[in-house]
Scaffold this motif. Sequence first.
Motif, mmCIF file in Angstrom:
data_model
loop_
_atom_site.group_PDB
_atom_site.id
_atom_site.type_symbol
_atom_site.label_atom_id
_atom_site.label_comp_id
_atom_site.label_asym_id
_atom_site.label_seq_id
_atom_site.Cartn_x
_atom_site.Cartn_y
_atom_site.Cartn_z
ATOM 1 N N ILE A 46 8.808 10.063 1.212
ATOM 2 C CA ILE A 46 7.986 10.472 0.065
ATOM 3 C C ILE A 46 6.526 10.645 0.450
ATOM 4 O O ILE A 46 5.881 11.618 0.047
ATOM 5 C CB ILE A 46 8.121 9.449 -1.090
ATOM 6 C CG1 ILE A 46 9.548 9.486 -1.658
ATOM 7 C CG2 ILE A 46 7.102 9.731 -2.195
ATOM 8 C CD1 ILE A 46 9.804 8.464 -2.748
ATOM 9 N N LEU A 47 5.987 9.729 1.242
ATOM 10 C CA LEU A 47 4.543 9.703 1.505
ATOM 11 C C LEU A 47 4.139 10.391 2.800
ATOM 12 O O LEU A 47 2.953 10.355 3.160
ATOM 13 C CB LEU A 47 4.055 8.249 1.518
ATOM 14 C CG LEU A 47 4.248 7.470 0.206
ATOM 15 C CD1 LEU A 47 3.786 6.036 0.369
ATOM 16 C CD2 LEU A 47 3.508 8.139 -0.939
ATOM 17 N N LYS A 48 5.053 11.011 3.467
ATOM 18 C CA LYS A 48 4.728 11.673 4.732
ATOM 19 C C LYS A 48 3.603 12.694 4.537
ATOM 20 O O LYS A 48 3.659 13.548 3.663
ATOM 21 C CB LYS A 48 5.967 12.381 5.286
ATOM 22 C CG LYS A 48 5.737 13.052 6.637
ATOM 23 C CD LYS A 48 7.025 13.685 7.152
ATOM 24 C CE LYS A 48 6.795 14.354 8.499
ATOM 25 N NZ LYS A 48 8.050 14.976 9.028
ATOM 26 N N GLY A 49 2.559 12.565 5.368
ATOM 27 C CA GLY A 49 1.449 13.513 5.351
ATOM 28 C C GLY A 49 0.485 13.368 4.201
ATOM 29 O O GLY A 49 -0.415 14.194 4.027
ATOM 30 N N MET A 50 0.592 12.269 3.433
ATOM 31 C CA MET A 50 -0.236 12.100 2.238
ATOM 32 C C MET A 50 -1.624 11.523 2.534
ATOM 33 O O MET A 50 -2.558 11.715 1.755
ATOM 34 C CB MET A 50 0.472 11.156 1.252
ATOM 35 C CG MET A 50 1.671 11.747 0.553
ATOM 36 S SD MET A 50 1.188 12.765 -0.836
ATOM 37 C CE MET A 50 0.649 11.513 -1.995
ATOM 38 N N LYS A 55 -2.053 0.107 10.455
ATOM 39 C CA LYS A 55 -1.142 0.586 11.493
ATOM 40 C C LYS A 55 0.216 0.975 10.886
ATOM 41 O O LYS A 55 0.792 2.019 11.239
ATOM 42 C CB LYS A 55 -0.943 -0.483 12.561
ATOM 43 C CG LYS A 55 -2.182 -0.764 13.396
ATOM 44 C CD LYS A 55 -1.926 -1.881 14.406
ATOM 45 C CE LYS A 55 -3.182 -2.178 15.215
ATOM 46 N NZ LYS A 55 -2.973 -3.306 16.169
ATOM 47 N N LYS A 56 0.727 0.146 9.987
ATOM 48 C CA LYS A 56 1.996 0.476 9.344
ATOM 49 C C LYS A 56 1.861 1.724 8.476
ATOM 50 O O LYS A 56 2.799 2.525 8.358
ATOM 51 C CB LYS A 56 2.481 -0.699 8.493
ATOM 52 C CG LYS A 56 2.722 -1.989 9.252
ATOM 53 C CD LYS A 56 3.703 -1.827 10.398
ATOM 54 C CE LYS A 56 5.114 -1.568 9.946
ATOM 55 N NZ LYS A 56 6.079 -1.577 11.069
ATOM 56 N N LEU A 57 0.680 1.894 7.877
ATOM 57 C CA LEU A 57 0.446 3.065 7.039
ATOM 58 C C LEU A 57 0.491 4.348 7.867
ATOM 59 O O LEU A 57 0.934 5.394 7.371
ATOM 60 C CB LEU A 57 -0.896 2.922 6.323
ATOM 61 C CG LEU A 57 -1.191 3.880 5.163
ATOM 62 C CD1 LEU A 57 -0.136 3.774 4.079
ATOM 63 C CD2 LEU A 57 -2.571 3.585 4.585
ATOM 64 N N ALA A 93 3.614 9.186 8.867
ATOM 65 C CA ALA A 93 4.295 10.056 9.833
ATOM 66 C C ALA A 93 5.748 10.309 9.473
ATOM 67 O O ALA A 93 6.296 11.376 9.817
ATOM 68 C CB ALA A 93 4.223 9.424 11.224
ATOM 69 N N ALA A 94 6.394 9.366 8.748
ATOM 70 C CA ALA A 94 7.839 9.497 8.622
ATOM 71 C C ALA A 94 8.425 9.176 7.249
ATOM 72 O O ALA A 94 9.613 9.434 7.022
ATOM 73 C CB ALA A 94 8.509 8.592 9.666
ATOM 74 N N ASP A 95 7.654 8.614 6.322
ATOM 75 C CA ASP A 95 8.237 8.212 5.038
ATOM 76 C C ASP A 95 8.756 9.417 4.272
ATOM 77 O O ASP A 95 8.137 10.488 4.254
ATOM 78 C CB ASP A 95 7.201 7.472 4.190
ATOM 79 C CG ASP A 95 7.796 6.897 2.923
ATOM 80 O OD1 ASP A 95 8.549 5.911 3.018
ATOM 81 O OD2 ASP A 95 7.525 7.449 1.850
#
Length: 538
Positions: free
Chosen positions: A381-385, A370-372, A377-379
């Motif tokens: 660096i990792l958004k959309g990864m 869930k946190k992932l 959605a918003a990090d």
Amino acid sequence: MHSLSYIIFILTVMLKITAGYAGEAQDIKSIRQRVQAAENNADLGLLKNLFTDDAVYLNPEGPPIVGSRAIRSLYAFMFNRYKWTSSYQNNSTEMKGDSAWIRGMYSYKLIPKNQGKIREGQDPFEWLFLKKKAGWKLARLIYGELVEPQSRVPALPKPTGEHQVGIRDFFFADSARPETFTADAGDVREVAVQIWYPAENVKGRKPRPYQNPDMTKAAAHFLGWPLFANSYSVFVQSHSFSNAAAKTSPQPYPVILYNHGYGGFTTVHQTVCEELASHGYVVVSVGHAYESALFLKPDGSVKAFDPQNKAYRARRAESGGREQERLKDRIIRAANFADRENSYRRLLEKSPLHQQSVQIWAADNHFVLKKLEQINAADSILKGMVDFENAGIIGHSLGGATAGEMASTEPKIKAGINLDGFQFGGLPDVELKVPFMFMWENGRNVAGTAGANDLFFQKSQAACYSLVIKGFEHATFTDLPLFASIWQSAEPTPKSLRAIQLQREYILAFFNKHLKNRPAPLLKGSSQKYPEVVFKSK
């Protein structure tokens, strides 16, 4: 007269400087004498406050010892085991600003307090001192060949994929779940994760150390090691770059959850996590409060856990119980399916705490997923990864049992691997419906033909693989074998490198096939490359 006054002034200043240097040289000599007295009298107190916090001790045998507390723990270890006599012949002293060096010859004799061989000899030595507010401190003690400490630690195997590897750290609190391992009713469940991912633009950057100093201390404390035993890990370089830019891709990357074994921590199998990330996966290693040795937080600080906590000790005792061990042997050596299933159910009945921990760890994984989604959605660096449509899980020991539990309860999980873990949890009551692989050492089974989890292999309703690996032990499914010979050689043994390579190739082949729909020749049957693997599939 004016010129004479000036000359007298200069001479006075020079005399003061000379006197100052003489005094400081005497301070340095005094430190050397204290170290020699400590060695000859087994007096650990004489070593107090002599070293900088990050001091390095390097002798001709073994890896560097890093940190003042670790160096003192080495001396304590030696004082308990040897009668130590030593002498230092100081051949030169060099002082330059706030640094000073002494060089000479060191003679020693180590007489075992119990049976053993007397060790004696001579080595050149060089000590580096740094001037601090509290006075001169020893910063580096090198005996024998003058080398950099980094040259005396193992080099981790490089990832073989096309991508560089980034790493990010996260720390979460699950306010919906109270913490059951503490007495405080206000405590909530905490979870720490490390995320490895395909990265770019890392040229000129230095990879993260395998462990930071606080991690080495926490790990040693939890595992009951002396502090010096793994302090060298700060000099081991990983192949991961902290918070590196994510590698852009037209498609998101499949995600794989990793769960360590009982009492481990999130980076104990980093070589596999890096390998998967280099081949285009996002790997999320999950830590479990009070059953992990430590949590690494985003700011680099460490939350250390106490191995003497009541719940952890009870689980350790349950794991090694006589009846539990007898049932584990019966499971592996069972002559037929019914006997194996009955023994497994009996083991689960006799292991209520392990059953409970698997449920707690599975809940941690559900929470992390869930946190992932929020990270995706918003990090920054990792958004959309992350590709949640192609999610897998892998774990070692109790983490392997957690992988089986998640594969049977979490719809997002499409494939899983259990590394050498008895399958605690609810799996005996259901059938695996997603591809799964069981990898097992043959330490309990000399014939090496049946894994502990053949019961679930036989019941699986999806593609399933059973690998029993001759020569493997339980800890082989971690990075630990790479460091097993550290006190003899900085180079990992060929056996340990082969073990890491074998795991990387089979694990990658499995996830490539079942999360990326790629060919996996290694999973078609027995391998000439790896004849030590007893392979079955269905």
